[in-house]
Design a protein around this motif. Sequence first.
Motif, mmCIF file in Angstrom:
data_model
loop_
_atom_site.group_PDB
_atom_site.id
_atom_site.type_symbol
_atom_site.label_atom_id
_atom_site.label_comp_id
_atom_site.label_asym_id
_atom_site.label_seq_id
_atom_site.Cartn_x
_atom_site.Cartn_y
_atom_site.Cartn_z
ATOM 1 N N ALA A 185 48.084 1.819 -46.425
ATOM 2 C CA ALA A 185 47.608 2.027 -47.792
ATOM 3 C C ALA A 185 47.321 3.494 -48.057
ATOM 4 O O ALA A 185 47.691 4.034 -49.115
ATOM 5 C CB ALA A 185 46.352 1.193 -48.037
ATOM 6 N N ALA A 186 46.675 4.158 -47.116
ATOM 7 C CA ALA A 186 46.356 5.575 -47.290
ATOM 8 C C ALA A 186 47.625 6.404 -47.420
ATOM 9 O O ALA A 186 47.711 7.324 -48.253
ATOM 10 C CB ALA A 186 45.506 6.062 -46.117
ATOM 11 N N ALA A 187 48.634 6.091 -46.606
ATOM 12 C CA ALA A 187 49.894 6.830 -46.661
ATOM 13 C C ALA A 187 50.604 6.598 -47.993
ATOM 14 O O ALA A 187 51.106 7.542 -48.627
ATOM 15 C CB ALA A 187 50.792 6.415 -45.502
ATOM 16 N N ALA A 188 50.653 5.330 -48.432
ATOM 17 C CA ALA A 188 51.326 5.005 -49.691
ATOM 18 C C ALA A 188 50.632 5.675 -50.873
ATOM 19 O O ALA A 188 51.286 6.231 -51.775
ATOM 20 C CB ALA A 188 51.370 3.493 -49.884
ATOM 21 N N LEU A 189 49.301 5.634 -50.876
ATOM 22 C CA LEU A 189 48.557 6.229 -51.977
ATOM 23 C C LEU A 189 48.647 7.743 -51.957
ATOM 24 O O LEU A 189 48.757 8.384 -53.010
ATOM 25 C CB LEU A 189 47.096 5.770 -51.932
ATOM 26 N N LYS A 190 48.633 8.340 -50.777
ATOM 27 C CA LYS A 190 48.767 9.795 -50.695
ATOM 28 C C LYS A 190 50.087 10.244 -51.301
ATOM 29 O O LYS A 190 50.148 11.242 -52.041
ATOM 30 C CB LYS A 190 48.672 10.254 -49.238
ATOM 31 N N ASN A 191 51.166 9.519 -51.010
ATOM 32 C CA ASN A 191 52.471 9.862 -51.582
ATOM 33 C C ASN A 191 52.457 9.742 -53.100
ATOM 34 O O ASN A 191 53.051 10.561 -53.814
ATOM 35 C CB ASN A 191 53.552 8.953 -50.993
ATOM 36 N N LEU A 192 51.762 8.709 -53.603
ATOM 37 C CA LEU A 192 51.672 8.530 -55.049
ATOM 38 C C LEU A 192 50.892 9.665 -55.713
ATOM 39 O O LEU A 192 51.286 10.179 -56.759
ATOM 40 C CB LEU A 192 51.005 7.197 -55.371
#
Length: 334
Positions: A185-192
């Motif tokens: 989740a942290a990785a996906a949100l950081k990319n967003l």
Amino acid sequence: MLQMGDEVTLYTVVFVVVLLASRSPVWTTVLTASLYLFLVMFRFPQAPASRARQVLRPARGAAGSGGVSVVAHRGGGHDAPENTIAAIREASKNGATGVELDLEFSSDGVAILMHDETVDRTTNGSGPLSQMSFSELRKLDPAAKHRLRDKFAGERVPTLEEAVEECIKLQLTIYFDVKGHPDEAAAALKNLFKKHPVLYNSSIVCSFEPKVIYRMRQTDPEVVTALTHRPWSLSRFGDGAPRFSSLWKHHWTTLLDVLLDWAHHHVLWKLCGISAFLIQKNFVSPDYVQYWAQRGVEVVAWTVNTEVEKQYYQEQLQVNYITDSLLEDCDPHY
């Protein structure tokens, strides 16, 4: 930040409890000092107050004299199929300030919107998310079991990216409710956030799991975050009924609930550096709002589903609230 009285109370309680348990002044002092050093070394500061206010008190769509934000729960799951693009659009049309969206992952790692660990309750499919690829999820109908399914025929399970782009287009604040998977989740949100910097001033990452919020702050400390909490959640269901018929299990989980509640209010919020605290509506009061205000933390109540309750939160408490419907009274989703 914790007030000085909080600091004194916290470490006094820890000192007394450990002393009674160990009866060793030396070990009690060491453990209490260790807790202090741990919090000093590993806690995150709150996001800048100006940014948190932009997220939590946006000018657009605010209701009431206090600029209260009205957030559509799961996109407004009573007014449209929950966690769909249609729900986001309906929420905007019906006057929501923002939407709360549930982040989950398909078996092949695609970030999607889904509340449950299975697809059974909301779609025409069956089975756990962990065993379904994105292409399989895309074939399901997320409106299949909604009361207005005929009106919203043709909806698909959206990706997180699709939902975010729609919210940005409609200028909606986003409450990302992360169910688990802290690293993913942290990785996906950081990319967003990297792709859409506007999210720093128009979204907040929330979770029942403190490790999710802590991981998010590790990944990007500039993101505004919140802890979500319902007292007695380990021992009781949302309607108050006991989770366990076994008496010893009920008492044990009740004790764990007391400890968890204490940790949320005295340790975890500070460790994560949150800007808001999302709490089940039955536990919100003027004193409770003031408690968090003194610590620079906003209270957001969920799930507020009657007109009388909405007026109370908007006009009396002047705190943000999350609702299943912007149009009518309805039963709560816990």
